[in-house]
Design an enzyme around this catalytic site. Structure first.
Site, PDB file in Angstrom:
ATOM      1  N   SER A  88      73.438   9.862  62.289  1.00 39.63           N
ATOM      2  CA  SER A  88      74.530   9.692  63.022  1.00 39.63           C
ATOM      3  C   SER A  88      75.898   9.928  62.422  1.00 39.63           C
ATOM      4  O   SER A  88      77.094   9.856  62.743  1.00 39.63           O
ATOM      5  CB  SER A  88      74.497   7.997  63.479  1.00 39.63           C
ATOM      6  OG  SER A  88      73.540   7.956  64.215  1.00 39.63           O
ATOM      7  N   GLU A 135      80.225  11.060  -6.892  1.00 43.05           N
ATOM      8  CA  GLU A 135      79.717  12.421  -6.844  1.00 43.05           C
ATOM      9  C   GLU A 135      80.340  13.232  -7.977  1.00 43.05           C
ATOM     10  O   GLU A 135      79.972  14.199  -8.514  1.00 43.05           O
ATOM     11  CB  GLU A 135      80.178  13.180  -5.781  1.00 43.05           C
ATOM     12  CG  GLU A 135      79.418  12.465  -4.448  1.00 43.05           C
ATOM     13  CD  GLU A 135      77.952  13.167  -4.619  1.00 43.05           C
ATOM     14  OE1 GLU A 135      77.555  14.562  -4.787  1.00 43.05           O
ATOM     15  OE2 GLU A 135      77.008  12.510  -4.246  1.00 43.05           O
TER      16      GLU A 135
END
Length: 840
Positions: free
Chosen positions: A522, A145
């Site tokens: 139950s 770059e």
């Protein structure tokens, strides 16, 4: 998990496909501009002077014109500069803000012991300080770059001039001219709009940045901010995305690949276009060599490495997606929309060891259910031509969703009793016949076909199937039709130790542990029996277990309940009735204590009032009310901890990006009532002696009752209750020891029968056992502690009446002192014998 490819944001600058310049950067040679004079130039004719015109006047006019032109030439830029300095420059941001810059960092969700559960956010980023960035990474970026980064003052005037020249001569901008510093200015402060004013602002900001920040600070800002494809921002995130490892573990070719991405993250992406990415990577390696960052041998070795990048997610250490979603909702409610981008860490209450055990227990339990009900056939059948193309075959297998701990494979051969399978991972395995002998054809939930005698009775070459690892072996499996949920709480403060909301979050995001309200069957009975004790009854009180018909306006016209076995047992002690889950005893018990009393009492355990009021009729005694597994697990913590109500919570702490806590849970804590030091003590809701008697009754559920399968755990400190609803549509088991309360539910999302034999003790209890076997491994195996004020009295096991200790067959029952019966000196049998002798 669901296999899909994430969407990629558009490129910052997307070059055309055919240009070597855009791959190799700005170093391609340009043709030299030359000029040539024309041949045989004609000489201009000399003009005769005009004696009538005065040369002096023309000269002054020319001087005046040139003076004005030069004045304008110098004045206009000064005016423009003055205008810029007065109107635009003051609006530019302060560079000092970059010293306290905050990045968009995803929300992290971890277990209490620090294991990663999830990362949630639109941008993947792992910010690094400069010293944490490996040198080859910075060198590769400089080579790709901005080779003069460490020497220029923020602006590359040669690069800018080249870009301007190209724009003027060709009408196109072919090279960038932006330094790393200018890119930092643009990425942090400016828009991506391509205008001359933005470029000017970029240049000015670059000078300001270079004046106030060090080169190292600028480089760190750039490498943390830059977009590198697939929602990855910064080089550390890119290392994880493309190579699945931390940046300090990358190789040279991988550094160069990442460094080549900023120019065009999509066009040069190694996942999308490996060949083009390789060209860009090799260009970066050549530039590194030219700048003496690497040797020629290093360059060549890196160039020879094939492109091997592939997409990786965050390295998830514990599967708890249902909890991760709850954490996300908590963060957004507590901290707003920005909670997902501020780098917060949510520390959940989960124990990673227990969460993994819960996942495995649910997966195994649902596969066991499938094996009890038969094989529904392969996912699909592939022809021989498909099997011959391995690349296409693996791609086909990879595209099929796999859930839970299942893997996808295809049958490729048989070897006597072994079935050869190629997995989606390109691994070849063998399935022994014993691990597919269960696969009789599925006919219905209550029936299946003949058992297979050999592998070919079940499978054919080309069958695409699911397989499941079982230790060192493999077994045939199938995607389960029913679902399950598991919730495990620390009964001392309510923290969620483990939570599973379904077989697989990516199959169904509906959290059954919290959102799935189902009839509890139950599982409700212990709360009713506790109320009976509260009302003055004892564990020895007898209730008649006999047929009964009710007319109730809130129910059907006539209701004829019955026991699961279809039999009736006459007068039955409460202890025995609960252990064996006798329905008719529970209904008569509800009649005696009253619906209003039951509704109020159930709310003491934290059950939602609205649900109870909606189902306030006699069927409440059998669990026709609908609760979520979390509600049930919380209620059972009252039995586990001695009578205190705690609030479940799953967020222990929230930390900001720097690690400082910004939220801390303050749960209600169970502590001794005579010496409690807790900041927020839990409230006692049930008397301790009542709780202890209920603990011992529910221990009998495991010793000889409907949950006796759990007796194989050989624990003195566990108790619980099964639950099954009408037509076996829901199967439950809730159980506990003094420290942990765990509830398991199994059923179909659209309620339908699981099968005639799929009761709570068969479908849900094994999942509970597999989990609790791990959860209780490091806990002392000690009985529940008996509180003061209780006595043991010998009773007749049939009548529940007190008898002399010497009575044959007598058993001891636990009573609260004020409700203990008087022990007779002579038993009823002895009295009858004496009476017979008197009247003979």
């Amino acid at each position: 998990m669901n296999k899909s490819t994430p969407q990629t944001p558009p490129d910052r600058d997307l070059p055309s496909m055919g240009s070597a310049k855009e791959i190799l950067g700005n170093d391609a040679k340009r043709p030299r501009q030359t000029s040539q004079a024309p041949k045989n130039p004609r000489k201009p004719r000399a003009k005769k002077p005009n004696p009538s015109k005065k040369p002096g006047g023309r000269r002054w006019l020319k001087v005046l014109v040139w003076f004005n032109v030069l004045g304008a030439f110098f004045a206009l830029p000064m005016v423009a500069i003055a205008f810029y300095m007065v109107t635009i420059y003051p609006t530019l941001p302060e560079v000092s803000e970059l010293k306290q810059v905050t990045y968009q960092v995803p929300l992290r969700v971890v277990t209490q012991d620090g294991k990663l559960i999830s990362e949630i956010g639109t941008q993947k980023r792992v910010p690094l300080d400069y010293h944490q960035i490996p040198e080859p990474m910075t060198q590769a970026v400089i080579a790709a770059e901005d080779e003069d980064f460490y020497t220029h003052s923020g602006v590359d005037f040669k690069g800018l001039a080249r870009a301007v020249f190209e724009l003027v001569t060709t009408g196109e901008k072919k090279s960038g001219g932006s330094t790393i510093t200018m890119q930092v200015a643009r990425n942090f402060y400016l828009s991506s709009e391509k205008t001359y004013l933005r470029k000017l602002n970029e240049i000015v900001l670059a000078f300001k940045i270079e004046n106030e920040l060090s080169k190292q600070e600028i480089m760190a800002l750039y490498l943390n901010k830059i977009f590198l494809g697939y929602r990855s921002y910064g080089v550390a995130a890119a290392a994880q995305t493309y190579y699945g490892k931390p940046i300090d573990q990358l190789n040279l070719d991988e550094f160069a690949m990442i460094a080549g991405l900023p120019k065009a993250p999509s066009a040069f992406n190694p996942v999308r276009d490996a060949e083009r990415a390789k060209l860009r990577r090799n260009y970066v390696l050549r530039r590194m060599n030219e700048l003496n960052f690497i040797t020629s041998d290093q360059m060549q070795a890196a160039m020879d490495v094939p492109v091997h990048a592939k997409l990786h997610g965050a390295e998830i250490e514990v599967e708890a997606s249902y909890v991760a979603e709850q954490a996300r909702l908590f963060a957004m409610e507590k901290f707003g929309e920005t909670a997902l981008e501020n780098g917060l860490t949510i520390v959940t209450t989960l124990d990673s060891r227990l969460q993994q055990a819960a996942n495995q227990a649910v997966h195994k339990g649902l596969q066991d259910y499938e094996r009890r009900h038969g094989y529904r056939g392969p996912i699909e059948q592939l022809d021989a031509a498909f099997l011959a193309d391995k690349t296409a075959l693996l791609s086909k297998l990879d595209a099929i969703n796999n859930y839970g701990d299942l893997l996808v494979g295809v049958v490729t051969d048989f070897n006597q009793t072994q079935t050869q399978v190629l997995l989606e991972t390109d691994q070849t395995i063998q399935i022994p016949f014993v691990n597919l002998s269960w696969a009789a054809p599925y006919l219905s939930v209550n029936s299946k076909g003949k058992s297979p005698k050999k592998p070919q009775d079940v499978l054919k070459v080309g069958d695409v199937i699911y397989v499941q690892a079982q230790g060192d072996s493999w077994a045939l499996a199938q995607e389960p039709l029913p679902e399950s949920a598991l919730v495990s709480l620390d009964s001392r403060d309510g923290r969620v130790l483990a939570l599973v909301g379904g077989y697989d979050y990516f199959r169904s995001k509906f959290n059954r542990a919290i959102q799935g309200k189902r009839q509890v069957g139950s599982n409700i009975k212990p709360f009713l029996y506790s109320l009976a004790l509260e009302s003055g009854m004892t564990a020895a009180t007898t209730i008649n277990d006999a047929p009964v018909v009710f007319h109730d306006g809130n129910l059907e016209d006539y209701w004829r309940p019955e026991n699961y076995s279809g039999q009736y047992y006459g007068p039955t002690r409460l202890r025995q009735a609960l252990a064996l889950s006798r329905n008719l005893v529970s209904i008569r018990l509800m009649q005696q204590v009253g619906l209003n009393a039951a509704a109020d009492y159930f709310q003491r355990f934290g059950f939602p009032e609205q649900e109870i009021q909606t189902h306030k009729n006699l069927s409440l005694s059998l669990g026709a009310v609908e609760f979520a597994p979390m509600d049930v697990a919380r209620a059972y913590t009252v039995f586990a901890n001695g009578g205190f109500l705690v609030d479940p919570y799953f967020i222990a702490e929230v930390r900001d990006f720097s690690g400082a806590p910004i939220y801390q849970a303050e749960p209600k804590v169970v502590c001794p009532e005579d010496n409690c030091t807790a900041k927020t003590p839990a409230e006692r809701v049930i008397e301790a002696r009542n709780i202890y008697i209920m603990q011992t009754i529910m221990q009998d559920v495991i010793r000889y009752g409907s949950g006796k399968l759990a007796s194989s755990l050989n624990r003195q400190d566990i108790a619980g209750k099964t639950g099954t609803t009408n037509d076996q549509k829901d199967a439950w088991f809730s159980g506990f020891n003094p420290n942990i309360s765990t509830t398991v539910w199994v059923g179909f999302d659209q309620p339908s029968t699981l099968g005639r034999v799929e009761v709570g003790g068969r479908a849900a209890l094994p999942i509970w056992m597999d989990y609790m076997r791990v959860a209780l491994k490091n806990q002392p195996n000690q009985p529940f502690v008996m509180p003061p004020g209780l006595v043991q009295v010998p009773i007749n096991k049939e009548t529940g009446m007190a008898v002399p200790p010497s009575t044959k067959g007598a058993l001891y029952e636990i009573f609260r002192e004020e409700y203990a019966p008087q022990i007779p000196k002579v038993s009823q049998q002895q009295m009858e014998s004496i009476t017979e002798e008197l009247f003979d």
